[in-house]
Each structure stands twice: as C-alpha cells, then as structure tokens.
Design a protein around this motif. Structure first.
Motif, PDB file in Angstrom:
ATOM      1  N   TYR A 182       0.826  -1.213   0.000  1.00 51.20           N
ATOM      2  CA  TYR A 182       0.000   0.000   0.000  1.00 51.20           C
ATOM      3  C   TYR A 182       0.858   1.259   0.000  1.00 51.20           C
ATOM      4  O   TYR A 182       0.356   2.359   0.229  1.00 51.20           O
ATOM      5  N   THR A 183       2.171   1.072  -0.261  1.00 50.91           N
ATOM      6  CA  THR A 183       3.103   2.183  -0.407  1.00 50.91           C
ATOM      7  C   THR A 183       3.963   1.920  -1.632  1.00 50.91           C
ATOM      8  O   THR A 183       3.987   0.818  -2.173  1.00 50.91           O
ATOM      9  N   LEU A 201      -4.435   1.628  -4.904  1.00 48.63           N
ATOM     10  CA  LEU A 201      -4.485   1.051  -3.562  1.00 48.63           C
ATOM     11  C   LEU A 201      -3.919   2.019  -2.534  1.00 48.63           C
ATOM     12  O   LEU A 201      -4.381   2.080  -1.395  1.00 48.63           O
ATOM     13  N   ARG A 202      -2.902   2.774  -2.932  1.00 47.35           N
ATOM     14  CA  ARG A 202      -2.222   3.674  -2.004  1.00 47.35           C
ATOM     15  C   ARG A 202      -3.099   4.854  -1.604  1.00 47.35           C
ATOM     16  O   ARG A 202      -2.880   5.457  -0.553  1.00 47.35           O
ATOM     17  N   HIS A 203      -4.077   5.176  -2.425  1.00 46.91           N
ATOM     18  CA  HIS A 203      -4.858   6.392  -2.210  1.00 46.91           C
ATOM     19  C   HIS A 203      -6.333   6.108  -1.920  1.00 46.91           C
ATOM     20  O   HIS A 203      -7.148   7.028  -1.915  1.00 46.91           O
ATOM     21  N   ASP A 204      -6.654   4.852  -1.654  1.00 44.51           N
ATOM     22  CA  ASP A 204      -8.022   4.459  -1.331  1.00 44.51           C
ATOM     23  C   ASP A 204      -8.186   4.540   0.191  1.00 44.51           C
ATOM     24  O   ASP A 204      -7.750   3.658   0.923  1.00 44.51           O
ATOM     25  N   ASP A 205      -8.820   5.605   0.666  1.00 44.30           N
ATOM     26  CA  ASP A 205      -8.903   5.836   2.108  1.00 44.30           C
ATOM     27  C   ASP A 205      -9.613   4.699   2.832  1.00 44.30           C
ATOM     28  O   ASP A 205      -9.168   4.245   3.885  1.00 44.30           O
ATOM     29  N   ALA A 206     -10.731   4.243   2.269  1.00 38.75           N
ATOM     30  CA  ALA A 206     -11.491   3.169   2.924  1.00 38.75           C
ATOM     31  C   ALA A 206     -10.654   1.902   3.019  1.00 38.75           C
ATOM     32  O   ALA A 206     -10.660   1.208   4.042  1.00 38.75           O
ATOM     33  N   ARG A 208      -7.274   1.685   2.989  1.00 37.08           N
ATOM     34  CA  ARG A 208      -6.147   1.870   3.902  1.00 37.08           C
ATOM     35  C   ARG A 208      -6.600   1.798   5.366  1.00 37.08           C
ATOM     36  O   ARG A 208      -5.894   1.265   6.222  1.00 37.08           O
ATOM     37  N   ILE A 209      -7.783   2.323   5.650  1.00 31.29           N
ATOM     38  CA  ILE A 209      -8.306   2.250   7.027  1.00 31.29           C
ATOM     39  C   ILE A 209      -8.635   0.807   7.397  1.00 31.29           C
ATOM     40  O   ILE A 209      -8.350   0.346   8.507  1.00 31.29           O
ATOM     41  N   LEU A 374      -9.849  -8.781  -6.494  1.00 35.97           N
ATOM     42  CA  LEU A 374     -10.575  -9.611  -5.531  1.00 35.97           C
ATOM     43  C   LEU A 374     -10.105  -9.314  -4.111  1.00 35.97           C
ATOM     44  O   LEU A 374     -10.921  -9.205  -3.187  1.00 35.97           O
ATOM     45  N   GLY A 375      -8.797  -9.174  -3.922  1.00 39.66           N
ATOM     46  CA  GLY A 375      -8.294  -8.865  -2.595  1.00 39.66           C
ATOM     47  C   GLY A 375      -8.863  -7.579  -2.052  1.00 39.66           C
ATOM     48  O   GLY A 375      -9.311  -7.507  -0.899  1.00 39.66           O
ATOM     49  N   ARG A 376      -8.857  -6.548  -2.874  1.00 39.00           N
ATOM     50  CA  ARG A 376      -9.428  -5.258  -2.449  1.00 39.00           C
ATOM     51  C   ARG A 376     -10.904  -5.401  -2.118  1.00 39.00           C
ATOM     52  O   ARG A 376     -11.382  -4.886  -1.101  1.00 39.00           O
TER      53      ARG A 376
END
Length: 399
Positions: A182-183, A201-206, A208-209, A374-376
């Motif tokens: 995620y970085t 993925l790095r900028h998806d706030d939901a 990352r939380i 799928l993971g996301r």
C-alpha cells in the motif's frame, strides 16, 4: 554447549545419525538439499538403500536471496519447532512430527514426507485432492481451539503468549502484508501495466483504514497459537493425508489470520488457473477451488463449535451462543486477511507459482489484476459478507 555453524550436507548426515531416531544410524550415508533455500537449509537424509529417512532443517541467520543486509533471528527455529510440537499434540494427523531440535544450532529433525507432495505444486498442475480442504479445516480448528482462551487457564495462556513471542518474524508479516503493498516500496514487484491499479491502492482511504484495522488486530489479538504462514506451499498432501510444515512465523494472534491466509492461497490459485490450464480444465479447477474454500470454512467452524461445546473451561465463554458470536468475528477477520494475502502475493515481494508459472505475459497480467481486484473487494466487504455462500457469490462477481 553447541555453537552455531552453517551445515554442509555431510554435517546434516552426521547430525541425523545422532538425532534422527533411526534404528541403525550407520545406514544413513547421504544428504540432498531441497527447498528454495531463501530462509533455511533443508536436507533430506538417505540410507544406503537410497531411501529417504528423515529431514534435517537449519535456519540461516539472514535471507539468502537478499543477503546479510537482511538478518533474521535464529530463534525462529525454536519457535517453529515448538509451534509444530504444540500443534502436533492437538492434531498429529495433520502436523509434521518434530523428533528433535537444538535451539543454539537452530536445527531440527523431522519426519520425512517423501510420500507426500507440496499442495501448491499439485494445485498448479490441476491435481485434485478431494479430502485436503476438509483436513485443513480440521487442522485449523484443532490447533487454534486448543491453544485459545476457550480451554487454556488464563495463567497458562499468558505464559504461552510470552513463550511464543516472535517479534522479528511478526515484523516481516506486518511489513509484507499490511505496509509494503500500500506504499511505493522497493520490494514491491508487479507488471508495469498494473501500475494505475496498484497506485489506486495507495490512495483508497477506505481500503487503507480497513488494512490498518487488520494490522492492529494482528498486533493486539492474541487469540490462539497461529501457524502464521499456512499457505499451500506450507502444506504437504497425499491421497487421504495432509500435513502442515514450516511454522517459523508461529505466534499468538487473531484466529482469522490463519484461516484467511489458507483461503487466500486457494483463491490465488482460483485467479491463476485460466493461465495455467486449458479452458475446460481451468473452469473445472476454479469450481473445485470454490468448493475447497467452502469446505475449509465449514469444517473449521463445525469442529471449532463442537470443541467449544464439549471442552470450554471458562464459565463466561461457555455460555450458550458465545462461541457462535465469536466465530462471526473470526469470519469477518478471515475475509479481511484473505484479501491481504491476495494483494501481498501479487503486489508485494512474495510471489507464488500460481502466477509465476503463467507463460503468457498478457494472461499473467490479467490473472494478477483479478487477484488484486478480488483482494481489495474482500478487504472492503469483510464486515458485510454474511456467510460462505455469500463469499462465493462475491468472488464470482469480482472475478
């Protein structure tokens, strides 16, 4: 007192003669190094008839594929041996037997599993073991229940948590599962065509939380003695038999992490099969993987509840309905950790044969894309997928 030294094949033979438990040690004459050698030396020891008898495994003090710049604790050999010994107590039919270990030499002797095959290799080739998924569910239920607060006295449980503290190996998990993908990290590796997807993925706030929450629970929830890395490459299978190996990431953590990691690797295979097999075989194999996912969870949950009803020692936790409520939380964790396994195996550094062996570059990229997507999806939907049938429906919809 022994002093650490890196074994040669000859050293492994001599060690097996002394500690292998073979009736006539003089018959042990040769050793073959097996495995990838990234973290450990693994030797298969042969007798004078050419039959493999035992396995000698020694931890290396660094990651070989990186070099001495990435040192590793040798204490992981003790932790691996003791985790497998503890799991063997509760589920001997599905755990490799450790017959001897030396903490200072970071070496152990274990049963030979030459009659078995690594499950990942069999899955990649489309070889189906109809009992394996249920056996894996049984292994997870027996080992995780019997090392949990449901049955251990609080004093014993706290002492066990201290005995199995594994900070250096856990830090590797924390980085590879919850940080690196995620970085923009130098260890990440994925097809260049997927950069926009990975960058998102790095900028998806939901997302990352949600990943932060999974990492926090990995830190904080000492629910049971985990295998810590129970993927299809850490499982040997044969007709009617399944054995877990390689528990050097063992520690007390959230039960859903082990279950989710197991399911995640089945789904990595699900995503990779269109690039590995002919269309008809791939379609059949994907249906089998979905059945495997269902069977692992049902076998795990059924046996865990059965054990909880019969053996729970804590008065409060024995109250009717609590074990079911606990498993609902484990289920949400399982789906979330399943998602992180899919992403770390495709974005991070720890790639697997289910994707690496796809020869067609465009197909491989598409299979990796599906696994990341799928993971996301699973990480974000973990709290909203009610049961295993809903999970299978969500998988079909996402891929």
């Amino acid at each position: 007192m022994s002093q650490y030294r890196t074994f040669t094949a000859a050293d492994a033979v001599e060690y097996a003669k002394q500690f292998g438990g073979v009736d006539d040690p003089s018959t042990l004459v040769s050793a073959e190094e097996i495995g990838d050698g990234n973290l450990n030396l693994v030797f298969k020891i042969y007798d004078n008839q050419g039959k493999s008898r035992v396995v000698v495994k020694q931890a290396l003090p660094y990651v070989r594929c990186v070099g001495e710049s990435w040192p590793l604790t040798l204490d992981r050999a003790r932790l691996e041996a003791q985790t497998l010994v503890e799991h063997y107590k509760h589920c001997p039919q599905h755990t490799v037997q450790i017959t001897h270990y030396d903490a200072e030499l970071a070496v152990m002797v274990m049963e030979d599993l030459s009659s078995h095959r690594i499950w990942r290799g069999e899955l990649v080739q489309g070889v189906y073991y109809p009992e394996a998924s249920r056996q894996l569910g049984e292994y997870l239920a027996q080992t995780l229940f019997h090392t949990s607060d449901f049955i251990l006295h609080p004093h014993q449980k706290k002492a066990e948590v201290a005995r199995f503290i594994n900070p250096e190996m856990c830090e590797i998990t924390e980085d590879l599962f919850f940080n690196d993908p995620y970085t923009d990290h130098e260890r990440n590796k994925y097809p260049e065509a997927l950069e926009p997807l990975v960058a998102s993925l790095r900028h998806d706030d939901a997302l990352r939380i949600a990943v932060a929450g999974l990492k926090h629970r990995f830190f904080a929830n000492a629910e049971a003695l985990l295998h810590g890395d129970i993927h299809s490459g850490s499982i040997f299978v044969a007709d009617g038999s399944l054995k877990a190996i390689d528990a050097e990431f063992g520690y007390f953590g959230p039960i859903g992490f082990d279950v989710g990691t197991a399911l995640g690797n089945l789904l990595i295979n699900y995503c990779g099969l269109p690039g590995l097999l002919a269309p008809r075989e791939a379609a059949d194999g994907r249906e089998q993987r979905l059945s495997d996912v269902r069977d692992v969870w049902i076998a795990f949950a059924h046996r865990f509840l059965e054990l909880a009803e019969a053996k729970t020692t804590d008065v409060a936790m024995a109250y009717p309905g609590y074990a079911q409520a606990f498993l609902r939380k484990v289920w949400a964790d399982t789906i979330g950790y399943c998602g992180t396994e899919l992403i770390r195996r495709t974005v991070g550094m720890s790639h697997v044969a289910d994707m690496k062996l796809i020869k067609d570059e465009a197909m491989r990229t598409e299979c990796i894309r599906n696994a990341i997507t799928l993971g996301r999806t699973l990480i974000l939907a973990a709290d909203h997928i009610e049961d295993v049938e809903a999970l299978l429906a969500r998988i079909r919809q996402a891929v």
